[in-house]
Write a protein that holds these residues in place. Structure first.
Motif, PDB file in Angstrom:
ATOM      1  N   LEU A  70      60.102  42.341  -2.497  1.00 37.09           N
ATOM      2  CA  LEU A  70      59.096  42.320  -3.557  1.00 37.09           C
ATOM      3  C   LEU A  70      58.312  41.007  -3.564  1.00 37.09           C
ATOM      4  CD1 LEU A  70      57.975  43.927  -5.947  1.00 37.09           C
ATOM      5  CD2 LEU A  70      59.785  42.946  -7.376  1.00 37.09           C
ATOM      6  N   SER A  71      59.017  39.884  -3.494  1.00 37.26           N
ATOM      7  CA  SER A  71      58.291  38.606  -3.535  1.00 37.26           C
ATOM      8  C   SER A  71      57.446  38.434  -2.268  1.00 37.26           C
ATOM      9  CB  SER A  71      59.236  37.417  -3.768  1.00 37.26           C
ATOM     10  OG  SER A  71      60.312  37.442  -2.894  1.00 37.26           O
ATOM     11  N   LYS A  72      57.916  38.964  -1.147  1.00 35.62           N
ATOM     12  CA  LYS A  72      57.134  38.867   0.097  1.00 35.62           C
ATOM     13  C   LYS A  72      55.886  39.751   0.008  1.00 35.62           C
ATOM     14  CE  LYS A  72      56.795  37.806   4.608  1.00 35.62           C
ATOM     15  NZ  LYS A  72      55.460  38.247   4.886  1.00 35.62           N
ATOM     16  N   MET A  73      56.052  40.934  -0.570  1.00 38.27           N
ATOM     17  CA  MET A  73      54.922  41.857  -0.698  1.00 38.27           C
ATOM     18  C   MET A  73      53.826  41.210  -1.567  1.00 38.27           C
ATOM     19  SD  MET A  73      53.559  44.220  -3.087  1.00 38.27           S
ATOM     20  CE  MET A  73      54.762  44.910  -4.203  1.00 38.27           C
ATOM     21  N   ILE A  74      54.237  40.597  -2.669  1.00 36.18           N
ATOM     22  CA  ILE A  74      53.255  39.950  -3.554  1.00 36.18           C
ATOM     23  C   ILE A  74      52.580  38.790  -2.827  1.00 36.18           C
ATOM     24  CG2 ILE A  74      52.947  38.666  -5.715  1.00 36.18           C
ATOM     25  CD1 ILE A  74      55.173  40.401  -6.932  1.00 36.18           C
ATOM     26  N   LEU A  75      53.380  37.999  -2.141  1.00 38.25           N
ATOM     27  CA  LEU A  75      52.831  36.846  -1.411  1.00 38.25           C
ATOM     28  C   LEU A  75      51.822  37.300  -0.346  1.00 38.25           C
ATOM     29  CD1 LEU A  75      52.896  33.789  -0.914  1.00 38.25           C
ATOM     30  CD2 LEU A  75      54.867  34.145   0.580  1.00 38.25           C
ATOM     31  N   ASP A  76      52.144  38.349   0.380  1.00 36.69           N
ATOM     32  CA  ASP A  76      51.235  38.860   1.414  1.00 36.69           C
ATOM     33  C   ASP A  76      49.908  39.317   0.810  1.00 36.69           C
ATOM     34  OD1 ASP A  76      53.041  38.380   3.382  1.00 36.69           O
ATOM     35  OD2 ASP A  76      53.758  40.442   3.551  1.00 36.69           O
ATOM     36  N   LYS A  77      49.997  39.974  -0.346  1.00 36.10           N
ATOM     37  CA  LYS A  77      48.765  40.468  -0.980  1.00 36.10           C
ATOM     38  C   LYS A  77      47.912  39.292  -1.454  1.00 36.10           C
ATOM     39  CE  LYS A  77      50.034  45.160  -2.237  1.00 36.10           C
ATOM     40  NZ  LYS A  77      49.954  45.537  -0.833  1.00 36.10           N
ATOM     41  N   ILE A  78      48.549  38.294  -2.027  1.00 38.27           N
ATOM     42  CA  ILE A  78      47.806  37.119  -2.491  1.00 38.27           C
ATOM     43  C   ILE A  78      47.163  36.407  -1.299  1.00 38.27           C
ATOM     44  CG2 ILE A  78      48.077  34.816  -3.541  1.00 38.27           C
ATOM     45  CD1 ILE A  78      50.013  36.113  -5.533  1.00 38.27           C
ATOM     46  N   ASP A  79      47.868  36.380  -0.200  1.00 42.24           N
ATOM     47  CA  ASP A  79      47.341  35.794   1.033  1.00 42.24           C
ATOM     48  C   ASP A  79      46.069  36.513   1.470  1.00 42.24           C
ATOM     49  OD1 ASP A  79      48.140  33.625   2.391  1.00 42.24           O
ATOM     50  OD2 ASP A  79      49.837  34.578   3.394  1.00 42.24           O
ATOM     51  N   LEU A 128      58.658  31.127  -4.845  1.00 41.99           N
ATOM     52  CA  LEU A 128      59.538  32.207  -5.301  1.00 41.99           C
ATOM     53  C   LEU A 128      60.206  32.902  -4.109  1.00 41.99           C
ATOM     54  CD1 LEU A 128      60.273  33.238  -7.997  1.00 41.99           C
ATOM     55  CD2 LEU A 128      58.504  34.957  -7.838  1.00 41.99           C
ATOM     56  N   PHE A 129      59.427  33.156  -3.085  1.00 40.77           N
ATOM     57  CA  PHE A 129      59.961  33.819  -1.896  1.00 40.77           C
ATOM     58  C   PHE A 129      61.034  32.937  -1.243  1.00 40.77           C
ATOM     59  CE2 PHE A 129      59.201  35.058   2.734  1.00 40.77           C
ATOM     60  CZ  PHE A 129      60.046  36.154   2.651  1.00 40.77           C
ATOM     61  N   GLU A 130      60.734  31.628  -1.145  1.00 40.63           N
ATOM     62  CA  GLU A 130      61.717  30.699  -0.557  1.00 40.63           C
ATOM     63  C   GLU A 130      62.985  30.686  -1.403  1.00 40.63           C
ATOM     64  OE1 GLU A 130      61.507  29.323   2.366  1.00 40.63           O
ATOM     65  OE2 GLU A 130      59.538  30.262   2.590  1.00 40.63           O
ATOM     66  N   HIS A 131      62.799  30.701  -2.708  1.00 42.43           N
ATOM     67  CA  HIS A 131      63.947  30.689  -3.623  1.00 42.43           C
ATOM     68  C   HIS A 131      64.821  31.921  -3.399  1.00 42.43           C
ATOM     69  CE1 HIS A 131      66.232  30.178  -7.327  1.00 42.43           C
ATOM     70  NE2 HIS A 131      66.016  31.448  -7.566  1.00 42.43           N
ATOM     71  N   GLU A 132      64.196  33.085  -3.324  1.00 42.19           N
ATOM     72  CA  GLU A 132      64.968  34.321  -3.136  1.00 42.19           C
ATOM     73  C   GLU A 132      65.686  34.327  -1.783  1.00 42.19           C
ATOM     74  OE1 GLU A 132      65.927  36.173  -5.313  1.00 42.19           O
ATOM     75  OE2 GLU A 132      64.513  35.903  -6.919  1.00 42.19           O
ATOM     76  N   LYS A 133      65.044  33.736  -0.767  1.00 44.17           N
ATOM     77  CA  LYS A 133      65.700  33.681   0.542  1.00 44.17           C
ATOM     78  C   LYS A 133      66.963  32.816   0.455  1.00 44.17           C
ATOM     79  CE  LYS A 133      62.234  32.610   3.314  1.00 44.17           C
ATOM     80  NZ  LYS A 133      61.455  32.311   4.514  1.00 44.17           N
ATOM     81  N   GLU A 134      66.867  31.730  -0.316  1.00 44.86           N
ATOM     82  CA  GLU A 134      68.039  30.859  -0.503  1.00 44.86           C
ATOM     83  C   GLU A 134      69.159  31.610  -1.222  1.00 44.86           C
ATOM     84  OE1 GLU A 134      69.051  27.770   0.477  1.00 44.86           O
ATOM     85  OE2 GLU A 134      67.308  28.058   1.763  1.00 44.86           O
ATOM     86  N   SER A 189      69.669  34.787  -1.232  1.00 42.10           N
ATOM     87  CA  SER A 189      70.240  35.758  -0.281  1.00 42.10           C
ATOM     88  C   SER A 189      71.275  35.084   0.619  1.00 42.10           C
ATOM     89  CB  SER A 189      69.149  36.368   0.604  1.00 42.10           C
ATOM     90  OG  SER A 189      68.224  37.049  -0.184  1.00 42.10           O
ATOM     91  N   LYS A 190      70.941  33.876   1.075  1.00 43.60           N
ATOM     92  CA  LYS A 190      71.870  33.130   1.929  1.00 43.60           C
ATOM     93  C   LYS A 190      73.195  32.913   1.202  1.00 43.60           C
ATOM     94  CE  LYS A 190      69.131  30.041   4.455  1.00 43.60           C
ATOM     95  NZ  LYS A 190      68.653  28.668   4.496  1.00 43.60           N
ATOM     96  N   GLU A 191      73.085  32.533  -0.070  1.00 44.60           N
ATOM     97  CA  GLU A 191      74.298  32.253  -0.868  1.00 44.60           C
ATOM     98  C   GLU A 191      75.116  33.527  -1.072  1.00 44.60           C
ATOM     99  OE1 GLU A 191      75.120  29.339  -1.350  1.00 44.60           O
ATOM    100  OE2 GLU A 191      73.273  28.157  -1.277  1.00 44.60           O
ATOM    101  N   ILE A 192      74.438  34.636  -1.309  1.00 45.18           N
ATOM    102  CA  ILE A 192      75.161  35.909  -1.497  1.00 45.18           C
ATOM    103  C   ILE A 192      75.869  36.287  -0.194  1.00 45.18           C
ATOM    104  CG2 ILE A 192      74.909  38.400  -1.967  1.00 45.18           C
ATOM    105  CD1 ILE A 192      74.453  36.830  -4.503  1.00 45.18           C
ATOM    106  N   ASN A 193      75.176  36.112   0.917  1.00 44.71           N
ATOM    107  CA  ASN A 193      75.807  36.411   2.213  1.00 44.71           C
ATOM    108  C   ASN A 193      77.044  35.542   2.431  1.00 44.71           C
ATOM    109  OD1 ASN A 193      74.115  38.429   3.093  1.00 44.71           O
ATOM    110  ND2 ASN A 193      72.672  37.033   4.052  1.00 44.71           N
ATOM    111  N   PHE A 194      76.916  34.282   2.045  1.00 47.98           N
ATOM    112  CA  PHE A 194      78.051  33.364   2.178  1.00 47.98           C
ATOM    113  C   PHE A 194      79.230  33.849   1.327  1.00 47.98           C
ATOM    114  CE2 PHE A 194      80.208  29.514   0.455  1.00 47.98           C
ATOM    115  CZ  PHE A 194      80.838  29.119   1.629  1.00 47.98           C
ATOM    116  N   LEU A 195      78.922  34.282   0.098  1.00 53.85           N
ATOM    117  CA  LEU A 195      79.969  34.794  -0.799  1.00 53.85           C
ATOM    118  C   LEU A 195      80.679  36.004  -0.186  1.00 53.85           C
ATOM    119  CD1 LEU A 195      78.457  34.563  -4.382  1.00 53.85           C
ATOM    120  CD2 LEU A 195      80.770  33.942  -3.746  1.00 53.85           C
ATOM    121  N   VAL A 196      79.882  36.891   0.401  1.00 56.16           N
ATOM    122  CA  VAL A 196      80.459  38.083   1.032  1.00 56.16           C
ATOM    123  C   VAL A 196      81.390  37.647   2.166  1.00 56.16           C
ATOM    124  CG1 VAL A 196      79.923  40.133   2.414  1.00 56.16           C
ATOM    125  CG2 VAL A 196      78.552  39.618   0.399  1.00 56.16           C
TER     126      VAL A 196
END
Ligand code: OFO
Length: 171
Positions: free
Chosen positions: A133-142, A90-96, A98-105
């Motif tokens: 948010l996805s990073k925070m959840i991932l860190d806690k699960i870690d 999920l975190f990797e997906h959101e990072k991707e 973000s990349k696409e949104i930055n490209f659009l901008v």
């Protein structure tokens, strides 16, 4: 009017948002079957949010005289080894995204389309939240690791956190 280039990229993005909605939905279903009540509520609701992201793009493209093209979505039917693997994806997906949104901008500036540039600011803000948010959840699960009791309590925490966030209407 939208330029050909902006129109093409916005359509790609709306289809990505639609795929995101489907991805969250499939994750929610997987998590629900594992008995995590809090996490599954969070993921089901997030699937709805992704649909709203898609709708905003559709309405914007139509308002600017563009053409909406909806792709056929391949249904995600993924199984995961663990919650950790799921949130890592999920975190990797959101990072991707973000990349696409930055490209659009970037291309909205290249095309001097300041309406689209302004429209995209909402997505920029949203992506900052989604990544965090996805990073925070991932860190806690870690931190919890494989401890079943810890994961049980974490699921309860997510339920409370999600309820509070939903009620504050700050999305
Ligand atoms: Fe629409 O932001 Fe997540 O994927």
């Amino acid at each position: 009017m939208l330029s050909e280039k902006i129109q093409t990229e916005l359509v790609k993005q709306l289809n990505r948002e639609s795929e995101s909605s489907q991805l969250y939905l499939s994750m929610a279903s997987w998590v629900e079957k594992k008995g995590y009540e809090g996490i599954c509520e969070f993921l089901y609701d997030h699937s709805n949010e992704e649909r709203i992201h898609m709708l905003k793009l559709i309405r914007y493209i139509n308002k600017r005289g563009g053409n909406v093209i909806l792709n056929k979505i391949s249904i995600h039917n993924i199984t995961y080894i663990s919650l950790k693997e799921l949130f890592k994806n999920l975190f990797e997906h959101e990072k991707e995204i973000s990349k696409e949104i930055n490209f659009l901008v970037e291309i909205s500036l290249q095309e001097k389309d300041y309406f689209t540039y302004n429209f995209l600011q909402w997505y920029i803000k949203e992506q900052i939240e989604e990544e965090a948010l996805s990073k925070m959840i991932l860190d806690k699960i870690d931190l919890i690791g494989e401890d079943k009791g810890g994961l049980y309590l974490f699921d309860k925490d997510i339920k409370t956190f999600h309820k509070k966030n939903k009620n504050c209407n700050c999305g």
